[in-house]
Design a protein around this motif. Structure first.
Motif, PDB file in Angstrom:
ATOM      1  N   GLU A 180       0.834  -1.196   0.000  1.00  8.63           N
ATOM      2  CA  GLU A 180       0.000   0.000   0.000  1.00  8.63           C
ATOM      3  C   GLU A 180       0.878   1.259   0.000  1.00  8.63           C
ATOM      4  OE1 GLU A 180      -3.339   1.967  -0.613  1.00  8.63           O
ATOM      5  OE2 GLU A 180      -3.153  -0.225  -0.533  1.00  8.63           O
ATOM      6  N   SER A 181       1.961   1.231   0.768  1.00  9.47           N
ATOM      7  CA  SER A 181       2.898   2.365   0.763  1.00  9.47           C
ATOM      8  C   SER A 181       3.525   2.527  -0.624  1.00  9.47           C
ATOM      9  CB  SER A 181       3.992   2.149   1.811  1.00  9.47           C
ATOM     10  OG  SER A 181       3.451   2.139   3.109  1.00  9.47           O
ATOM     11  N   LEU A 182       3.838   1.403  -1.265  1.00 12.58           N
ATOM     12  CA  LEU A 182       4.390   1.445  -2.618  1.00 12.58           C
ATOM     13  C   LEU A 182       3.392   2.075  -3.583  1.00 12.58           C
ATOM     14  CD1 LEU A 182       6.360   0.641  -4.907  1.00 12.58           C
ATOM     15  CD2 LEU A 182       5.300  -1.625  -4.895  1.00 12.58           C
ATOM     16  N   PHE A 183       2.137   1.663  -3.505  1.00 11.33           N
ATOM     17  CA  PHE A 183       1.130   2.202  -4.425  1.00 11.33           C
ATOM     18  C   PHE A 183       0.930   3.707  -4.218  1.00 11.33           C
ATOM     19  CE2 PHE A 183      -0.784  -2.272  -4.185  1.00 11.33           C
ATOM     20  CZ  PHE A 183      -0.065  -2.687  -5.301  1.00 11.33           C
ATOM     21  N   GLN A 184       0.903   4.152  -2.975  1.00  5.97           N
ATOM     22  CA  GLN A 184       0.737   5.569  -2.699  1.00  5.97           C
ATOM     23  C   GLN A 184       1.921   6.373  -3.239  1.00  5.97           C
ATOM     24  OE1 GLN A 184       0.045   5.886   1.537  1.00  5.97           O
ATOM     25  NE2 GLN A 184      -1.894   4.776   1.427  1.00  5.97           N
ATOM     26  N   HIS A 185       3.128   5.841  -3.046  1.00  4.35           N
ATOM     27  CA  HIS A 185       4.331   6.496  -3.555  1.00  4.35           C
ATOM     28  C   HIS A 185       4.294   6.544  -5.079  1.00  4.35           C
ATOM     29  CE1 HIS A 185       9.014   6.842  -3.046  1.00  4.35           C
ATOM     30  NE2 HIS A 185       8.499   7.816  -3.775  1.00  4.35           N
ATOM     31  N   TRP A 186       3.938   5.427  -5.680  1.00  2.00           N
ATOM     32  CA  TRP A 186       3.873   5.318  -7.141  1.00  2.00           C
ATOM     33  C   TRP A 186       2.880   6.343  -7.705  1.00  2.00           C
ATOM     34  CZ3 TRP A 186       4.881  -0.188  -9.156  1.00  2.00           C
ATOM     35  CH2 TRP A 186       5.183  -0.167 -10.527  1.00  2.00           C
ATOM     36  N   PHE A 211       2.038  12.106 -15.590  1.00  2.00           N
ATOM     37  CA  PHE A 211       1.570  10.898 -16.263  1.00  2.00           C
ATOM     38  C   PHE A 211       0.158  10.540 -15.828  1.00  2.00           C
ATOM     39  CE2 PHE A 211       1.262   6.335 -17.079  1.00  2.00           C
ATOM     40  CZ  PHE A 211       1.828   6.240 -18.337  1.00  2.00           C
ATOM     41  N   LEU A 212      -0.198  10.953 -14.612  1.00  2.00           N
ATOM     42  CA  LEU A 212      -1.519  10.669 -14.047  1.00  2.00           C
ATOM     43  C   LEU A 212      -2.198  11.971 -13.674  1.00  2.00           C
ATOM     44  CD1 LEU A 212      -3.680   8.750 -12.803  1.00  2.00           C
ATOM     45  CD2 LEU A 212      -2.333   8.774 -10.699  1.00  2.00           C
ATOM     46  N   ASN A 213      -3.407  12.147 -14.158  1.00  2.00           N
ATOM     47  CA  ASN A 213      -4.221  13.313 -13.795  1.00  2.00           C
ATOM     48  C   ASN A 213      -5.040  12.938 -12.566  1.00  2.00           C
ATOM     49  OD1 ASN A 213      -6.041  15.390 -13.504  1.00  2.00           O
ATOM     50  ND2 ASN A 213      -6.715  15.401 -15.639  1.00  2.00           N
ATOM     51  N   PRO A 214      -4.745  13.516 -11.393  1.00  2.00           N
ATOM     52  CA  PRO A 214      -5.467  13.118 -10.177  1.00  2.00           C
ATOM     53  C   PRO A 214      -6.951  13.430 -10.221  1.00  2.00           C
ATOM     54  CG  PRO A 214      -4.160  15.087  -9.780  1.00  2.00           C
ATOM     55  CD  PRO A 214      -3.782  14.593 -11.141  1.00  2.00           C
ATOM     56  N   HIS A 215      -7.345  14.342 -11.117  1.00  2.00           N
ATOM     57  CA  HIS A 215      -8.761  14.704 -11.237  1.00  2.00           C
ATOM     58  C   HIS A 215      -9.498  13.817 -12.236  1.00  2.00           C
ATOM     59  CE1 HIS A 215      -7.770  18.151  -8.810  1.00  2.00           C
ATOM     60  NE2 HIS A 215      -6.863  18.536  -9.697  1.00  2.00           N
ATOM     61  N   ASN A 216      -8.740  13.023 -12.980  1.00  2.00           N
ATOM     62  CA  ASN A 216      -9.349  12.100 -13.938  1.00  2.00           C
ATOM     63  C   ASN A 216      -8.476  10.843 -14.034  1.00  2.00           C
ATOM     64  OD1 ASN A 216     -11.084  11.072 -15.888  1.00  2.00           O
ATOM     65  ND2 ASN A 216     -10.023  12.104 -17.569  1.00  2.00           N
ATOM     66  N   PRO A 217      -8.382  10.093 -12.918  1.00  2.00           N
ATOM     67  CA  PRO A 217      -7.421   8.971 -12.869  1.00  2.00           C
ATOM     68  C   PRO A 217      -7.830   7.755 -13.670  1.00  2.00           C
ATOM     69  CG  PRO A 217      -8.717   9.072 -10.860  1.00  2.00           C
ATOM     70  CD  PRO A 217      -9.092  10.289 -11.654  1.00  2.00           C
ATOM     71  N   ARG A 218      -9.128   7.624 -13.945  1.00  2.00           N
ATOM     72  CA  ARG A 218      -9.638   6.444 -14.644  1.00  2.00           C
ATOM     73  C   ARG A 218      -9.203   5.168 -13.924  1.00  2.00           C
ATOM     74  NH1 ARG A 218     -10.124   7.971 -21.054  1.00  2.00           N
ATOM     75  NH2 ARG A 218     -10.884  10.096 -20.708  1.00  2.00           N
ATOM     76  N   THR A 219      -8.688   4.200 -14.668  1.00  2.00           N
ATOM     77  CA  THR A 219      -8.347   2.910 -14.035  1.00  2.00           C
ATOM     78  C   THR A 219      -6.842   2.688 -13.958  1.00  2.00           C
ATOM     79  OG1 THR A 219      -8.483   1.701 -16.139  1.00  2.00           O
ATOM     80  CG2 THR A 219     -10.513   1.875 -14.826  1.00  2.00           C
ATOM     81  N   LEU A 220      -6.053   3.746 -14.164  1.00  2.00           N
ATOM     82  CA  LEU A 220      -4.605   3.556 -14.215  1.00  2.00           C
ATOM     83  C   LEU A 220      -4.055   2.904 -12.956  1.00  2.00           C
ATOM     84  CD1 LEU A 220      -1.840   3.908 -15.509  1.00  2.00           C
ATOM     85  CD2 LEU A 220      -1.778   6.239 -14.597  1.00  2.00           C
ATOM     86  N   MET A 221      -4.350   3.460 -11.777  1.00  2.00           N
ATOM     87  CA  MET A 221      -3.780   2.915 -10.551  1.00  2.00           C
ATOM     88  C   MET A 221      -4.370   1.542 -10.226  1.00  2.00           C
ATOM     89  SD  MET A 221      -1.304   4.670  -9.636  1.00  2.00           S
ATOM     90  CE  MET A 221      -0.980   3.592  -8.230  1.00  2.00           C
ATOM     91  N   SER A 222      -5.615   1.314 -10.616  1.00  2.00           N
ATOM     92  CA  SER A 222      -6.184  -0.025 -10.413  1.00  2.00           C
ATOM     93  C   SER A 222      -5.420  -1.060 -11.223  1.00  2.00           C
ATOM     94  CB  SER A 222      -7.670  -0.039 -10.806  1.00  2.00           C
ATOM     95  OG  SER A 222      -8.430   0.744  -9.918  1.00  2.00           O
ATOM     96  N   LYS A 223      -5.012  -0.682 -12.419  1.00  2.00           N
ATOM     97  CA  LYS A 223      -4.264  -1.619 -13.252  1.00  2.00           C
ATOM     98  C   LYS A 223      -2.835  -1.797 -12.737  1.00  2.00           C
ATOM     99  CE  LYS A 223      -7.126  -1.169 -17.353  1.00  2.00           C
ATOM    100  NZ  LYS A 223      -7.253  -0.768 -18.763  1.00  2.00           N
ATOM    101  N   VAL A 224      -2.255  -0.738 -12.176  1.00  2.00           N
ATOM    102  CA  VAL A 224      -0.942  -0.877 -11.549  1.00  2.00           C
ATOM    103  C   VAL A 224      -1.049  -1.833 -10.357  1.00  2.00           C
ATOM    104  CG1 VAL A 224       0.837   0.326 -10.220  1.00  2.00           C
ATOM    105  CG2 VAL A 224      -0.060   1.355 -12.318  1.00  2.00           C
ATOM    106  N   ARG A 225      -2.089  -1.658  -9.545  1.00  2.00           N
ATOM    107  CA  ARG A 225      -2.324  -2.565  -8.416  1.00  2.00           C
ATOM    108  C   ARG A 225      -2.451  -4.010  -8.895  1.00  2.00           C
ATOM    109  NH1 ARG A 225      -4.225  -1.077  -3.381  1.00  2.00           N
ATOM    110  NH2 ARG A 225      -4.343   1.146  -2.986  1.00  2.00           N
TER     111      ARG A 225
END
Length: 258
Positions: free
Chosen positions: A199-205, A214-228
């Motif tokens: 979880e710390s890794l994902f937050q840092h990432w 690379f990531l728009n925090p206001h329109n994240p879509r599924t990017l971080m879900s796919k990284v997870r």
């Protein structure tokens, strides 16, 4: 007089590190019934995430002799707290999700649990009676387990689901030919990264991806879900997770250079 299968009992001792996590349970009777289901299969570790009504006389009555599990149950404020030290997190889900995730049946789940390195903490996570686990909660799980049921009526009481999963784990551990291989085919040199470390890794990432645009925090879509999904599917060990954190820290350092 009943006889004890020593080999079977030794095999089952491998499951001492399995905990059942119940998230936002609304009816205390389900907690008691789940405790009873766990005790009949030899499980002892119950974790409750913000139960609506606990402790409760109703839970005690439904436990029917498994009150020791209720007395020793751990109550926490979040799923993150419940699974922070776990190397394998399995989420029960009765329905498919928009984003595909590794999915196993209870028997396959049991084999995956038995193949984990010795001493690894493992969580079986079950959600609310009406709606189950949320998408965000399921995204914290390495894989999802689905209990095959009548497609016309697949709704299973949460305590019944605990009974099915616990039974499959016990049967797999006690099978006379159960000789689970290490998860990757050979003994591993490092312990698996825990859910808290990941979880710390994902937050840092996520923060680094925002910083490099690379990531728009206001329109994240599924990017971080796919990284997870990618990282959880790989199941990195502690050293590998630290290597990834080190890479991210070095990117941070370069971003902040004048």
């Amino acid at each position: 007089m009943d006889t004890i299968d020593i080999d079977s009992e030794m095999a089952f001792s491998n499951l001492e590190h399995v905990r059942v996590v119940m998230v936002h349970t609304s009816h205390p009777g389900n907690i008691g019934a789940a405790a009873r289901a766990m005790k009949t299969m030899g499980f002892r570790h119950l974790v409750l995430v913000q139960p609506r009504d606990f402790p409760s006389d109703t839970a005690t009555a439904m436990a029917s002799g498994a009150t020791d599990l209720l007395d020793s149950a751990t109550v926490v404020d979040s799923l993150e707290d419940a699974i922070a030290d776990c190397a394998l997190v399995v989420g029960a889900s009765a329905r498919s999700r928009t984003l595909p995730w590794p999915l196993v049946n209870p028997r396959e789940m049991a084999q995956q649990v038995l193949s984990m390195p010795s001493g690894s903490q493992i969580a079986l996570v079950l959600g609310r009676e009406r709606s189950g686990l949320t998408n965000d909660e399921l995204a914290r799980c390495h894989c999802h387990v689905n209990i095959p049921a009548n497609p016309d009526y697949s709704s299973l009481n949460v305590a019944s689901a605990v009974q099915v999963l616990a039974y499959e784990l016990r049967m797999s551990a006690q099978a006379s030919d159960a000789k689970p291989k290490p998860h990757w085919g050979v003994p591993w040199d490092q312990p698996p990264a825990t859910a808290g470390q990941l979880e710390s890794l994902f937050q840092h990432w996520q923060q680094v991806l925002v910083d490099i645009d690379f990531l728009n925090p206001h329109n994240p879509r599924t990017l971080m879900s796919k990284v997870r999904r990618l990282i959880l599917r790989a199941q990195p060990d502690e050293v590998e997770a630290n290597i990834l954190r080190g890479m991210l820290s070095q990117i941070d350092k370069h971003l902040r250079k004048p």
